[in-house]
Design a protein around this motif. Structure first.
Motif, PDB file in Angstrom:
ATOM      1  N   TYR A   1       0.687  -1.203   0.007  1.00 23.78           N
ATOM      2  CA  TYR A   1      -0.012   0.133  -0.013  1.00 23.78           C
ATOM      3  C   TYR A   1       0.872   1.387   0.157  1.00 23.78           C
ATOM      4  O   TYR A   1       1.631   1.438   1.033  1.00 23.78           O
ATOM      5  CB  TYR A   1      -0.893   0.172   1.130  1.00 23.78           C
ATOM      6  N   ASP A   2       0.738   1.992  -1.095  1.00 20.15           N
ATOM      7  CA  ASP A   2       1.536   3.253  -1.221  1.00 20.15           C
ATOM      8  C   ASP A   2       0.807   4.141  -1.916  1.00 20.15           C
ATOM      9  O   ASP A   2      -0.424   4.235  -2.269  1.00 20.15           O
ATOM     10  CB  ASP A   2       3.130   3.061  -1.430  1.00 20.15           C
ATOM     11  N   GLY A   3       1.681   5.276  -2.336  1.00 22.01           N
ATOM     12  CA  GLY A   3       1.102   6.405  -3.247  1.00 22.01           C
ATOM     13  C   GLY A   3       0.799   5.793  -4.648  1.00 22.01           C
ATOM     14  O   GLY A   3      -0.128   5.535  -5.176  1.00 22.01           O
ATOM     15  N   LEU A   4       2.047   5.668  -5.286  1.00 21.71           N
ATOM     16  CA  LEU A   4       1.902   5.416  -6.686  1.00 21.71           C
ATOM     17  C   LEU A   4       3.098   4.576  -7.013  1.00 21.71           C
ATOM     18  O   LEU A   4       4.279   4.960  -6.657  1.00 21.71           O
ATOM     19  CB  LEU A   4       2.019   6.697  -7.980  1.00 21.71           C
ATOM     20  N   GLY A   5       3.008   3.582  -7.791  1.00 27.23           N
ATOM     21  CA  GLY A   5       4.353   2.717  -8.351  1.00 27.23           C
ATOM     22  C   GLY A   5       3.916   2.089  -9.767  1.00 27.23           C
ATOM     23  O   GLY A   5       2.634   1.946  -9.896  1.00 27.23           O
TER      24      GLY A   5
ATOM     25  N   TRP B   1       0.078   1.636 -10.153  1.00 28.07           N
ATOM     26  CA  TRP B   1      -0.461   0.873  -8.748  1.00 28.07           C
ATOM     27  C   TRP B   1      -0.396   1.522  -7.561  1.00 28.07           C
ATOM     28  O   TRP B   1       0.203   2.546  -7.401  1.00 28.07           O
ATOM     29  CB  TRP B   1       0.162  -0.893  -8.894  1.00 28.07           C
ATOM     30  N   GLY B   2      -0.825   0.843  -6.453  1.00 29.45           N
ATOM     31  CA  GLY B   2      -0.615   1.426  -5.138  1.00 29.45           C
ATOM     32  C   GLY B   2      -1.261   0.894  -3.985  1.00 29.45           C
ATOM     33  O   GLY B   2      -1.431   0.969  -2.900  1.00 29.45           O
TER      34      GLY B   2
ATOM     35  N   PRO C   1      -4.389   9.868 -15.523  1.00 27.10           N
ATOM     36  CA  PRO C   1      -4.300   8.367 -15.612  1.00 27.10           C
ATOM     37  C   PRO C   1      -4.882   7.629 -14.433  1.00 27.10           C
ATOM     38  O   PRO C   1      -4.796   8.220 -13.367  1.00 27.10           O
ATOM     39  CB  PRO C   1      -2.587   8.290 -15.466  1.00 27.10           C
ATOM     40  N   PRO C   2      -5.299   6.370 -14.642  1.00 32.15           N
ATOM     41  CA  PRO C   2      -5.931   5.880 -13.545  1.00 32.15           C
ATOM     42  C   PRO C   2      -5.051   5.006 -12.625  1.00 32.15           C
ATOM     43  O   PRO C   2      -3.672   4.779 -12.890  1.00 32.15           O
ATOM     44  CB  PRO C   2      -6.657   4.796 -14.279  1.00 32.15           C
ATOM     45  N   ALA C   3      -5.170   5.026 -11.360  1.00 31.92           N
ATOM     46  CA  ALA C   3      -4.288   4.446 -10.272  1.00 31.92           C
ATOM     47  C   ALA C   3      -5.138   3.777  -9.268  1.00 31.92           C
ATOM     48  O   ALA C   3      -6.270   3.928  -8.771  1.00 31.92           O
ATOM     49  CB  ALA C   3      -3.579   5.405  -9.380  1.00 31.92           C
ATOM     50  N   SER C   4      -4.599   2.610  -8.981  1.00 30.56           N
ATOM     51  CA  SER C   4      -5.350   1.626  -7.833  1.00 30.56           C
ATOM     52  C   SER C   4      -4.513   1.829  -6.528  1.00 30.56           C
ATOM     53  O   SER C   4      -3.837   0.744  -6.089  1.00 30.56           O
ATOM     54  CB  SER C   4      -5.279   0.162  -8.265  1.00 30.56           C
ATOM     55  N   SER C   5      -4.639   3.191  -6.133  1.00 31.14           N
ATOM     56  CA  SER C   5      -3.525   3.422  -4.935  1.00 31.14           C
ATOM     57  C   SER C   5      -4.237   3.652  -3.685  1.00 31.14           C
ATOM     58  O   SER C   5      -5.446   4.360  -3.509  1.00 31.14           O
ATOM     59  CB  SER C   5      -3.092   4.692  -5.284  1.00 31.14           C
ATOM     60  N   ALA C   6      -3.960   2.883  -2.618  1.00 31.12           N
ATOM     61  CA  ALA C   6      -4.175   3.222  -1.262  1.00 31.12           C
ATOM     62  C   ALA C   6      -3.972   4.528  -0.678  1.00 31.12           C
ATOM     63  O   ALA C   6      -4.763   5.007  -0.168  1.00 31.12           O
ATOM     64  CB  ALA C   6      -3.560   2.051  -0.388  1.00 31.12           C
ATOM     65  N   GLY C   7      -2.870   5.010  -1.267  1.00 27.65           N
ATOM     66  CA  GLY C   7      -2.537   6.447  -0.886  1.00 27.65           C
ATOM     67  C   GLY C   7      -3.373   7.449  -1.259  1.00 27.65           C
ATOM     68  O   GLY C   7      -3.842   8.232  -0.503  1.00 27.65           O
TER      69      GLY C   7
ATOM     70  N   GLY D   1       5.267  -0.900   1.908  1.00 24.99           N
ATOM     71  CA  GLY D   1       4.639   0.381   1.283  1.00 24.99           C
ATOM     72  C   GLY D   1       4.483   1.706   2.199  1.00 24.99           C
ATOM     73  O   GLY D   1       4.313   1.424   3.521  1.00 24.99           O
ATOM     74  N   GLY D   2       4.692   2.938   1.692  1.00 28.53           N
ATOM     75  CA  GLY D   2       4.513   3.948   2.422  1.00 28.53           C
ATOM     76  C   GLY D   2       3.474   4.086   3.487  1.00 28.53           C
ATOM     77  O   GLY D   2       3.434   4.639   4.473  1.00 28.53           O
TER      78      GLY D   2
END
Length: 769
Positions: free
Chosen positions: A513-517, A525-526, A604-610, A717-718
């Motif tokens: 779980y982080d911001g963006l990767g 992802w994230g 851009p789409p992101a699956s980010s927890a952050g 992850g952050g």
């Protein structure tokens, strides 16, 4: 060791962190006490002991090497072999041998905070080192920041330019003295001297210290030359000077660290449990993130809006003297402007910090390597690194799979570290900050070159992140081409960093779980659940996606991220009350963002927890824009802590999309808006969001465990630096019958990426062989 009746000669080789920590004097004392003959010396990065005597006495020496070694030593391996040549009578410390380094790495010693014995001398008027800012002994003082080359001896350090006076030389050569072979040993007669410069005025020695302390007392900001770079110092109780430092340093909201004189002073400002007290008082002297006490003496803007404060105890004698003379807590922060490398060169500091500092308290001992302060926090009863730097770096960790070739893992873009891997070890370099520009990249390259030179390590393989725009990735691309270059997915590196430091054997579930990767599908992802080994992974689950309107602009402004979830997310949020955010946000900005989302322009789409937590923070009115990386999520955590109790989770659902379990957050955000409009407090809803993420994660992991049979979960992850998530997930997963592991020796954030990259690259090389 075979049984013998007569005295024998043995060669004992000790690997680990055994130079610069008083190890040779320790060996001398033990061997002399056992009446053994022989010698001890530094050889490359190891310690070599040649010893003769009865086997029983030699065995007792070897036992003592592990059980009684100096506190700062880290024993890796002890090898004992017969030595046919009997040593002459007596035991001595001999000059170091500059030979080839061994497999793995030399135990390059980290800097050590001033010890209790030196502190007593510092404030003893009868002592010849009374109030001498550079006092040290074998148990303390500069190490990594002054080394020119190995083996670690005075002539190979920044102290080579300070010839010992007769009294210091006698201590240095006396095996019974605690300064025996203390390489930075010095005194007022022969060592470094303080200097003060401000507005054309100069002072030296004790007068320099007096003038500097007086400047701080009248609300001035001073630049102080610390162990690993310059630091900016001011009165932490004076709101006006703290605010002035923020303006000058271009750091509007990010919290400042505060240095206090002792544990009693720390307890007056924060709640300090035994684990935190041990971290504060350890030889590494990190900044420790602690729950702040209400009504403390600190200026509110030191850490505005946060429930924690970063405190640390004095690292050097100079820090002790300043705190003693001023009698108040001090802001002590990196000597740089926002996003720049910390200054270490005197001329560079005078140029870069001229617009920030009102005066400079320096000295004439050069700094050879840039080391910022380390940061730790206590989670689940253990101190865990948030930033690995002075005191911990450049320490080596074990590789679960030995590296067949030397590897340089270049890390990520934010909170960058790098790792050198050779044989069975990975040496993690110090925190280098964000690789934001040419100056930060140059500092990164200089630190890489210095550690490669010290350890005579020429990388043959370069491991890097998949993100094409990272400056670290660009560096690796310039240095090597495939197959000498290994791309590593960001979140795979995160979870492997956790698994490797715990020595996990076999497949494991990785929660990243982080911001963006950058994902291996080219998307951001994230919020990921991976079935992982050290060589590869399979994606099992994720958070639902939402667009990032404006890319990085959405990271800097969580309000944009909130609109991404509301108007363009993978799952439609149920109609409900008008979010309060829309009343705060300019209509023109709303219209622009909605057009961007509708047309798919720069979204851009992101699956980010952050980013999900950022959006929640904005929807709750906690923070609409971020003054520093992760600010919105940090303030959301602080709000959740204020709520107390055990909140009920918000509605959530897991659905199957493309073979993955996906967290559908639409019900969560819909309920968040409904309950907020009904008058529920932002603090309570912040706590509910955290509880929801914990329950969703446990559901994902239990489903994956049932499907795969894998029951070990590595959390990284952050976002796992969030104490509520880290502690709650650890407890909840354990209650579900799973084994939950958290990072400890390397940061869960991007500072741990390089270690994960090194482990993966080494494992893949082994598989290729």
């Amino acid at each position: 060791m075979t049984a013998v009746r007569a005295p024998q000669a043995w060669s004992v080789r000790v690997r680990g962190t055994v130079q610069g920590v008083g190890f040779r004097p320790f060996v001398h004392r033990v061997a002399t006490g056992l009446r053994l003959d022989g010698e001890v010396r530094n050889v490359g990065g190891e310690v070599l002991i040649r010893v003769g005597g009865p086997e029983q006495a030699v065995a007792r020496l070897i036992e003592a090497l592990r059980a009684q070694a100096p506190a700062a030593a880290r024993i890796g391996e002890i090898t004992v072999t017969p030595d046919g040549a009997a040593p002459p009578p007596g035991f001595r410390v001999v000059a170091s041998a500059d030979t080839d380094l061994p497999q793995g790495f030399a135990g390059l010693p980290a800097d050590l905070a001033i010890c209790g014995d030196c502190l007593d001398e510092l404030f003893s008027p009868a002592d010849r080192r009374y109030r001498y800012p550079f006092i040290n002994c074998t148990a303390c003082g500069p190490r990594a920041t002054i080394i020119d080359s190995l083996p670690y001896d005075r002539q190979r350090t920044a102290m080579a330019g300070f010839p010992l006076c007769p009294r210091c030389a006698a201590e240095y050569r006396d095996p019974a003295d605690r300064r025996f072979h203390a390489e930075p040993v010095a005194c007022p007669a022969c060592g470094p001297r303080l200097t003060w410069r401000a507005g054309g005025r100069t002072a030296t020695g004790e007068q320099a210290l007096t003038v500097a302390a007086a400047a701080v007392a009248v609300a001035r900001i001073i630049a102080v030359k610390g162990l690993g770079g310059y630091q900016l110092v001011c009165d932490a109780t004076n709101a006006a000077v703290v605010d002035r430092l923020r303006r000058r340093k271009l750091r509007p909201r990010k919290p400042f660290a505060v240095m206090v004189a002792d544990l009693a002073a720390a307890r007056a400002l924060a709640r300090v449990d035994p684990a935190a007290a041990a971290a504060l008082g350890g030889p590494e002297r990190p900044i420790v993130l602690l729950p702040a006490r209400l009504g403390g003496a600190l200026a509110p803007s030191v850490a505005r809006g946060l429930d924690r404060i970063g405190l640390f105890l004095p690292t050097t004698a100079l820090h002790h003297l300043l705190l003693h003379d001023l009698g108040r807590p001090l802001v002590v922060t990196s000597g740089n402007r926002a996003d720049e490398p910390i200054a270490i060169d005197d001329a560079e500091a005078a140029d870069r910090l001229a617009g920030i500092a009102d005066g400079f308290l320096g000295h004439d001992r050069p700094i050879r390597a840039r080391y910022d302060d380390s940061v730790v926090q206590v989670v689940a009863g253990s101190a865990r690194l948030v930033r690995r730097a002075r005191g911990y770096a450049p320490g080596a960790l074990t590789l679960p799979v030995p590296a067949r070739k030397p590897i340089l893992a270049v890390g990520a873009q934010l909170k960058n570290t790098f790792a050198l891997a050779r044989a069975g070890q990975a040496l993690i370099g110090p925190h280098g900050g964000d690789l934001a520009d040419a100056d930060s990249l140059a500092a990164f390259e200089a630190t890489v070159a210095q550690l490669c030179r010290l350890h005579r390590c020429e990388p043959e393989v370069y491991a890097h992140d998949l993100h094409p725009d990272y400056l670290s990735t660009g560096y690796a691309q310039r240095m090597a081409t495939p197959p000498r270059r290994v791309g590593v997915q960001h979140h795979h590196a995160h979870v492997v960093s956790c698994a490797a430091e715990h020595g996990v054997d076999g497949p494991f579930l990785g929660v990243a779980y982080d911001g963006l990767g950058f994902g291996d599908d080219g998307r951001f992802w994230g919020g990921e659940l991976l079935l992982s080994t050290y060589t590869g992974f399979r994606r099992l689950g994720r958070f639902g996606t939402a667009p990032l309107p404006g890319g990085q602009a959405a990271v800097r402004r969580p309000a944009r991220m909130a609109l991404g979830y509301l108007y363009g997310g993978e799952f439609p949020v149920p109609p409900g009350p008008v979010p309060a955010l829309l009343h705060r946000m300019p209509a023109a900005e709303q219209a622009l963002i909605r057009r961007m989302i509708e047309r798919g322009v720069h979204c851009p789409p992101a699956s980010s927890a952050g980013r999900f937590l950022d959006a929640a923070a904005s929807l709750l009115g906690v923070r609409d824009d971020a003054g520093y990386e992760g600010e919105a999520a940090i303030l959301l955590e602080a709000a959740a802590h204020r709520a107390g109790g055990r909140p009920e989770p918000l509605p959530w659902r897991i659905t199957r999309i493309g073979g993955l379990w996906v967290y559908d957050w639409s019900g969560t955000l819909g309920a968040l808006l409904e309950r907020g409009a009904a008058g529920e407090s932002a603090d309570d809803l912040a706590a509910a969001i955290h509880r929801t993420v914990i329950e969703v994660t446990v559901a994902l992991c239990t489903r994956a465990a049932e499907r795969t049979g894998v029951r070990t979960v590595c959390l990284s992850g952050g976002c796992l630096q969030n104490r509520i998530l880290a502690t709650g997930l650890s407890d909840a997963l354990s209650a579900a019958g799973l084994t939950a592991l958290l990072n400890r020796q390397v940061p869960a954030g991007d500072g741990g990426i390089s270690y994960g990259q090194a482990v993966i690259a080494a494992a893949r090389l082994a598989g290729d062989g």
